[in-house]
Scaffold this active site. Sequence first.
Site, mmCIF file in Angstrom:
data_model
loop_
_atom_site.group_PDB
_atom_site.id
_atom_site.type_symbol
_atom_site.label_atom_id
_atom_site.label_comp_id
_atom_site.label_asym_id
_atom_site.label_seq_id
_atom_site.Cartn_x
_atom_site.Cartn_y
_atom_site.Cartn_z
ATOM 1 N N HIS A 176 -3.827 -20.220 38.139
ATOM 2 C CA HIS A 176 -4.856 -19.537 38.747
ATOM 3 C C HIS A 176 -3.884 -18.623 39.956
ATOM 4 C CE1 HIS A 176 -3.611 -21.571 42.410
ATOM 5 N NE2 HIS A 176 -3.820 -22.786 42.288
ATOM 6 N N HIS A 178 -1.728 -18.877 41.765
ATOM 7 C CA HIS A 178 -0.377 -18.982 41.617
ATOM 8 C C HIS A 178 -0.171 -17.346 41.500
ATOM 9 C CE1 HIS A 178 -1.452 -23.384 40.257
ATOM 10 N NE2 HIS A 178 -0.262 -23.419 41.210
ATOM 11 N N GLN A 202 5.807 -37.064 41.633
ATOM 12 C CA GLN A 202 5.275 -37.197 43.182
ATOM 13 C C GLN A 202 3.770 -37.576 42.752
ATOM 14 O OE1 GLN A 202 5.610 -32.586 43.190
ATOM 15 N NE2 GLN A 202 3.938 -32.169 43.818
ATOM 16 N N ASP A 257 -1.207 -25.777 50.305
ATOM 17 C CA ASP A 257 -0.108 -26.749 50.194
ATOM 18 C C ASP A 257 0.836 -26.517 51.929
ATOM 19 O OD1 ASP A 257 -1.021 -28.365 47.736
ATOM 20 O OD2 ASP A 257 -0.105 -26.440 46.838
#
Length: 297
Positions: free
Chosen positions: A34, A37, A61, A150
Amino acid sequence: MRLVRSVADLRALLKPLWNEGKRIGFVPTMGYLHEGHAALVRQSASRCDVTVVSIFVNPTQFAPNEDFAKYPRDLERDQALCLEAGADVLFLPEVAEMYPTGFQTHVEPGRLAEPLCGAFRPGHFRGVATVVAKLLAMVQPDLAFFGQKDFQQTVVVRRMVRDLNLPVDVVVIPTIREEDGLAMSSRNSYLSDDERERARCLSQGLFAAEEAFRHGERDPEQITTLARQAMAGADRLQYLELVDAQTLEPIQGPLDRTAALCVAAYVGATRLIDNVVLAPTVGEAGLNVSLSPTHGD
Ligand code: PAF
């Protein structure tokens, strides 16, 4: 833009560039890209000679009960976005090559991986650190770009880069948001219309806290309470914590250093995360904790 699926092909492509001393930028992703990024890719393209993007939905993960199998994928759209944003190489490794039979060596992050998401996703940051270390070894970039959304991941990765003396600068780019404030995330695609509407409350809560902070509020309790009140539209807050931006330890007394207000919440069945960084001015706290690149410090 070149598509590369094996480590050998990636090395063959990058070797002359390494030898010529080209500045290589790297954007690791799990795909379903999106604007967030795209911003990372654009930053890399503007600062580096060559930009490599990886797309790899990293199984290690995800916990067994998480969304690995249904994680959204759309390679055609991702390719178009990468091309438009200025990527030169799209690296699409296979699980079998990333984790061959017999694989048993992991990067174990320390205390930074324990609070926040780490407390609810055991093993998550071990998986992230391991795959990022492997990808960095494969691409050997000068700069690697991560999104602030993040937040804990950026702190864990920075620590790993320092601790393992990896020769790369970690660059963190501010969170890119939808017009109504919702942090962009591949997982937003899971939300129904009603959930999407309610998901706005997370950024609204963070912005309310940020606003209070800007007006001088320094009491961690007041700051988190303000945010929590605005987040009533979420079905469940998993955590909402004000932490030291470097150590990720909870802020105890009055807020006198750079902190991050971090949230993870369920809206419907979708788990979303977001954060804002609250930084006292240098004059105020005599400190200036930077979120900018920190090569080797
Ligand atoms: O942020 C992500 O998309 C992933 O955690 C990463 C860094 C690509 C590692 O799999």
